[in-house]
Design a protein around this motif. Structure first.
Motif, PDB file in Angstrom:
ATOM      1  N   ALA A   1       0.813  -1.219   0.000  1.00 56.47           N
ATOM      2  CA  ALA A   1       0.000   0.000   0.000  1.00 56.47           C
ATOM      3  C   ALA A   1       0.846   1.268   0.000  1.00 56.47           C
ATOM      4  CB  ALA A   1      -0.945   0.005   1.201  1.00 56.47           C
ATOM      5  N   GLU A   2       2.064   1.181   0.472  1.00 57.35           N
ATOM      6  CA  GLU A   2       2.949   2.349   0.507  1.00 57.35           C
ATOM      7  C   GLU A   2       3.934   2.358  -0.657  1.00 57.35           C
ATOM      8  OE1 GLU A   2       2.537   4.846   2.690  1.00 57.35           O
ATOM      9  OE2 GLU A   2       0.809   3.712   3.443  1.00 57.35           O
ATOM     10  N   SER A   3       3.733   1.479  -1.640  1.00 59.45           N
ATOM     11  CA  SER A   3       4.655   1.411  -2.768  1.00 59.45           C
ATOM     12  C   SER A   3       4.488   2.642  -3.661  1.00 59.45           C
ATOM     13  CB  SER A   3       4.429   0.133  -3.565  1.00 59.45           C
ATOM     14  OG  SER A   3       3.185   0.162  -4.211  1.00 59.45           O
ATOM     15  N   PRO A   4       5.460   2.934  -4.503  1.00 56.35           N
ATOM     16  CA  PRO A   4       5.407   4.151  -5.324  1.00 56.35           C
ATOM     17  C   PRO A   4       4.217   4.237  -6.276  1.00 56.35           C
ATOM     18  CG  PRO A   4       7.602   3.194  -5.377  1.00 56.35           C
ATOM     19  CD  PRO A   4       6.723   2.228  -4.662  1.00 56.35           C
ATOM     20  N   LEU A   5       3.628   3.106  -6.685  1.00 55.56           N
ATOM     21  CA  LEU A   5       2.520   3.145  -7.643  1.00 55.56           C
ATOM     22  C   LEU A   5       1.196   2.705  -7.031  1.00 55.56           C
ATOM     23  CD1 LEU A   5       4.303   1.719 -10.806  1.00 55.56           C
ATOM     24  CD2 LEU A   5       3.879   4.100 -10.210  1.00 55.56           C
ATOM     25  N   ALA A   6       1.085   2.719  -5.701  1.00 56.09           N
ATOM     26  CA  ALA A   6      -0.153   2.296  -5.047  1.00 56.09           C
ATOM     27  C   ALA A   6      -1.299   3.251  -5.400  1.00 56.09           C
ATOM     28  CB  ALA A   6       0.045   2.267  -3.538  1.00 56.09           C
ATOM     29  N   ASP A   7      -2.497   2.722  -5.474  1.00 55.73           N
ATOM     30  CA  ASP A   7      -3.715   3.495  -5.776  1.00 55.73           C
ATOM     31  C   ASP A   7      -3.659   4.183  -7.137  1.00 55.73           C
ATOM     32  OD1 ASP A   7      -5.048   2.768  -3.468  1.00 55.73           O
ATOM     33  OD2 ASP A   7      -4.192   4.431  -2.321  1.00 55.73           O
ATOM     34  N   TYR A   8      -2.974   3.570  -8.092  1.00 55.60           N
ATOM     35  CA  TYR A   8      -2.911   4.089  -9.466  1.00 55.60           C
ATOM     36  C   TYR A   8      -2.417   5.523  -9.517  1.00 55.60           C
ATOM     37  CZ  TYR A   8      -5.803  -0.014 -10.062  1.00 55.60           C
ATOM     38  OH  TYR A   8      -6.284  -1.287 -10.027  1.00 55.60           O
ATOM     39  N   ALA A   9      -1.430   5.831  -8.699  1.00 50.59           N
ATOM     40  CA  ALA A   9      -0.842   7.168  -8.664  1.00 50.59           C
ATOM     41  C   ALA A   9       0.647   7.032  -8.383  1.00 50.59           C
ATOM     42  CB  ALA A   9      -1.498   8.013  -7.583  1.00 50.59           C
ATOM     43  N   VAL A  10       1.412   8.037  -8.746  1.00 46.27           N
ATOM     44  CA  VAL A  10       2.841   8.052  -8.473  1.00 46.27           C
ATOM     45  C   VAL A  10       3.046   8.735  -7.130  1.00 46.27           C
ATOM     46  CG1 VAL A  10       5.098   8.860  -9.253  1.00 46.27           C
ATOM     47  CG2 VAL A  10       3.409   8.086 -10.929  1.00 46.27           C
ATOM     48  N   ASP A  11       3.551   7.999  -6.160  1.00 46.06           N
ATOM     49  CA  ASP A  11       3.780   8.490  -4.791  1.00 46.06           C
ATOM     50  C   ASP A  11       2.538   9.112  -4.163  1.00 46.06           C
ATOM     51  OD1 ASP A  11       6.410   7.626  -4.575  1.00 46.06           O
ATOM     52  OD2 ASP A  11       7.199   9.443  -5.518  1.00 46.06           O
TER      53      ASP A  11
END
Length: 121
Positions: free
Chosen positions: A67-77
């Motif tokens: 969930a805290e990855s750079p591409l989580a929730d279809y967004a960059v950061d």
């Protein structure tokens, strides 16, 4: 050979264009699965964020490890408006991983997959 190169170049351009443009229109609204898991609950805004009130499946959900990855929730950061870039990066990573896997498979020894014949054949 030139025709094949043009095909792959056009395919790559179309894929990146679709990933970049279509991803930017992705909805942040809950999809069917999210809506189904929220049945029986009400989302309440608190000072600590959203809280589920009621009885639903979503109350038992846990945060995904990525969930805290750079591409989580279809967004960059986690930045709004970066869905298109996230789509492009996702396509590039997928092509790199799949291409690497296919390259490794193709380099495998051709005789390794053949069954050994019985002695005396």
């Amino acid at each position: 050979m030139t025709r094949r190169w043009w095909f792959w170049a056009a395919f790559a351009a179309a894929t990146l264009l679709i990933a970049g443009v279509v991803s930017s229109f992705a909805s942040s609204s809950p999809d069917g699965l999210d809506s189904a898991t929220l049945r029986g609950c009400e989302v309440v805004e608190t000072s600590d964020g959203e809280l589920l009130d009621g009885d639903c499946i979503a109350q038992h959900a846990q945060e995904h490890p990525l969930a805290e990855s750079p591409l989580a929730d279809y967004a960059v950061d986690g930045r709004d408006g970066t869905g298109g870039w996230a789509g492009i990066v996702g396509v590039l990573v997928t092509v790199a991983v799949a291409g690497g896997a296919f390259w490794l498979i193709a380099r495998a020894k051709p005789n390794a997959a053949k069954p050994k014949s019985a002695v005396g054949d």
